[in-house]
Design a protein around this motif. Sequence first.
Motif, PDB file in Angstrom:
ATOM      1  N   THR A  71      34.556  27.249  37.948  1.00 19.57           N
ATOM      2  CA  THR A  71      35.394  26.076  37.732  1.00 19.57           C
ATOM      3  C   THR A  71      36.251  26.316  36.492  1.00 19.57           C
ATOM      4  O   THR A  71      36.098  27.325  35.808  1.00 19.57           O
ATOM      5  CB  THR A  71      34.528  24.810  37.517  1.00 19.57           C
ATOM      6  N   GLY A  72      37.129  25.382  36.201  1.00 22.35           N
ATOM      7  CA  GLY A  72      37.902  25.398  34.965  1.00 22.35           C
ATOM      8  C   GLY A  72      38.649  26.697  34.705  1.00 22.35           C
ATOM      9  O   GLY A  72      39.307  27.241  35.597  1.00 22.35           O
ATOM     10  N   ALA A  73      38.508  27.207  33.490  1.00 23.07           N
ATOM     11  CA  ALA A  73      39.223  28.411  33.067  1.00 23.07           C
ATOM     12  C   ALA A  73      38.792  29.645  33.864  1.00 23.07           C
ATOM     13  O   ALA A  73      39.608  30.549  34.095  1.00 23.07           O
ATOM     14  CB  ALA A  73      39.020  28.650  31.573  1.00 23.07           C
ATOM     15  N   VAL A  74      37.539  29.692  34.279  1.00 20.69           N
ATOM     16  CA  VAL A  74      37.074  30.846  35.067  1.00 20.69           C
ATOM     17  C   VAL A  74      37.761  30.834  36.434  1.00 20.69           C
ATOM     18  O   VAL A  74      38.259  31.862  36.898  1.00 20.69           O
ATOM     19  CB  VAL A  74      35.537  30.843  35.207  1.00 20.69           C
ATOM     20  N   ALA A  75      37.823  29.676  37.071  1.00 22.55           N
ATOM     21  CA  ALA A  75      38.513  29.561  38.361  1.00 22.55           C
ATOM     22  C   ALA A  75      39.997  29.853  38.210  1.00 22.55           C
ATOM     23  O   ALA A  75      40.598  30.511  39.071  1.00 22.55           O
ATOM     24  CB  ALA A  75      38.300  28.168  38.949  1.00 22.55           C
ATOM     25  N   ALA A  76      40.589  29.400  37.112  1.00 26.85           N
ATOM     26  CA  ALA A  76      42.013  29.650  36.874  1.00 26.85           C
ATOM     27  C   ALA A  76      42.277  31.145  36.713  1.00 26.85           C
ATOM     28  O   ALA A  76      43.274  31.672  37.222  1.00 26.85           O
ATOM     29  CB  ALA A  76      42.491  28.888  35.640  1.00 26.85           C
ATOM     30  N   ARG A  77      41.389  31.843  35.993  1.00 27.81           N
ATOM     31  CA  ARG A  77      41.541  33.295  35.813  1.00 27.81           C
ATOM     32  C   ARG A  77      41.422  34.002  37.167  1.00 27.81           C
ATOM     33  O   ARG A  77      42.203  34.901  37.480  1.00 27.81           O
ATOM     34  CB  ARG A  77      40.495  33.812  34.827  1.00 27.81           C
ATOM     35  N   ALA A  78      40.462  33.587  37.973  1.00 29.67           N
ATOM     36  CA  ALA A  78      40.298  34.187  39.302  1.00 29.67           C
ATOM     37  C   ALA A  78      41.550  33.965  40.144  1.00 29.67           C
ATOM     38  O   ALA A  78      42.048  34.884  40.797  1.00 29.67           O
ATOM     39  CB  ALA A  78      39.069  33.601  39.989  1.00 29.67           C
ATOM     40  N   GLU A  79      42.080  32.759  40.097  1.00 25.63           N
ATOM     41  CA  GLU A  79      43.298  32.449  40.859  1.00 25.63           C
ATOM     42  C   GLU A  79      44.476  33.294  40.373  1.00 25.63           C
ATOM     43  O   GLU A  79      45.248  33.809  41.182  1.00 25.63           O
ATOM     44  CB  GLU A  79      43.624  30.964  40.733  1.00 25.63           C
ATOM     45  N   LEU A  80      44.610  33.447  39.072  1.00 25.42           N
ATOM     46  CA  LEU A  80      45.688  34.253  38.504  1.00 25.42           C
ATOM     47  C   LEU A  80      45.635  35.695  39.009  1.00 25.42           C
ATOM     48  O   LEU A  80      46.668  36.317  39.262  1.00 25.42           O
ATOM     49  CB  LEU A  80      45.602  34.232  36.974  1.00 25.42           C
ATOM     50  N   LEU A  81      44.427  36.203  39.197  1.00 22.34           N
ATOM     51  CA  LEU A  81      44.250  37.575  39.691  1.00 22.34           C
ATOM     52  C   LEU A  81      44.327  37.668  41.210  1.00 22.34           C
ATOM     53  O   LEU A  81      44.241  38.758  41.771  1.00 22.34           O
ATOM     54  CB  LEU A  81      42.903  38.130  39.219  1.00 22.34           C
ATOM     55  N   GLY A  82      44.443  36.528  41.887  1.00 14.93           N
ATOM     56  CA  GLY A  82      44.499  36.530  43.346  1.00 14.93           C
ATOM     57  C   GLY A  82      43.137  36.646  44.004  1.00 14.93           C
ATOM     58  O   GLY A  82      43.025  36.988  45.186  1.00 14.93           O
ATOM     59  N   VAL A  83      42.080  36.339  43.254  1.00 12.23           N
ATOM     60  CA  VAL A  83      40.724  36.437  43.794  1.00 12.23           C
ATOM     61  C   VAL A  83      40.488  35.290  44.774  1.00 12.23           C
ATOM     62  O   VAL A  83      40.723  34.131  44.454  1.00 12.23           O
ATOM     63  CB  VAL A  83      39.680  36.391  42.645  1.00 12.23           C
ATOM     64  N   THR A  84      40.038  35.655  45.962  1.00 13.85           N
ATOM     65  CA  THR A  84      39.746  34.657  46.989  1.00 13.85           C
ATOM     66  C   THR A  84      38.246  34.536  47.265  1.00 13.85           C
ATOM     67  O   THR A  84      37.814  33.588  47.912  1.00 13.85           O
ATOM     68  CB  THR A  84      40.467  34.999  48.305  1.00 13.85           C
ATOM     69  N   ARG A  85      37.473  35.508  46.779  1.00 12.07           N
ATOM     70  CA  ARG A  85      36.025  35.468  47.001  1.00 12.07           C
ATOM     71  C   ARG A  85      35.321  36.248  45.904  1.00 12.07           C
ATOM     72  O   ARG A  85      35.787  37.300  45.485  1.00 12.07           O
ATOM     73  CB  ARG A  85      35.694  36.074  48.361  1.00 12.07           C
ATOM     74  N   LEU A  86      34.206  35.684  45.443  1.00 11.06           N
ATOM     75  CA  LEU A  86      33.360  36.362  44.469  1.00 11.06           C
ATOM     76  C   LEU A  86      32.012  36.648  45.120  1.00 11.06           C
ATOM     77  O   LEU A  86      31.356  35.734  45.626  1.00 11.06           O
ATOM     78  CB  LEU A  86      33.164  35.489  43.220  1.00 11.06           C
ATOM     79  N   HIS A  87      31.619  37.900  45.138  1.00 10.37           N
ATOM     80  CA  HIS A  87      30.326  38.309  45.686  1.00 10.37           C
ATOM     81  C   HIS A  87      29.374  38.508  44.508  1.00 10.37           C
ATOM     82  O   HIS A  87      29.784  39.011  43.462  1.00 10.37           O
ATOM     83  CB  HIS A  87      30.451  39.637  46.439  1.00 10.37           C
TER      84      HIS A  87
END
Length: 117
Positions: free
Chosen positions: A82-98
Motif C-alpha cells: 500500500t501507500g509509497a510501496v504500492a506507488a513505487r511498484a506502479e512506477l516500475l510497472g510492477v503488476t504482480r509480486l511473488h
Amino acid sequence: MIVGVGIDVVDMVRLGARLERTPGLRERVFTERERDLPLRSLAARFAAKEATGKALCTPGDLPWQEAEVTKGEHGEPVLVVTGAVAARAELLGVTRLHISLSHDGGIATAIVIAESA
C-alpha cells in the motif's frame, strides 16, 4: 517480465533480542495483524519487507508497514503493498509480486520477485 528480485535472511535470535531491547520496534515495523505472530513468523515477515525493498530497487527507503504478508486462500503467503510501496511498484510497472518465505535452523528467509505484464 521480471522487474526485480529481492532476497533477505534474518537471524531469529538476533531479531528477538532487538524486539526486546527496543519496545517500539514491533509497532514501527509490523502491522497490527503481524505484531502478535510467533518470532519465526515475524522474522520471515521482516525478511519479506527487506526483500520487497530490494525487488523494488529501494532497500531501506520504503515504509515498513506498507508491505504486509498475509495468508492466501490455501495458507500461502501473499504480499500486500500500500501507500509509497504500492506507488513505487506502479512506477516500475510492477503488476504482480511473488513471495516465498522459509524458516529453519534459527534463520528466516524471504524472496520477492517483482513482475510486469
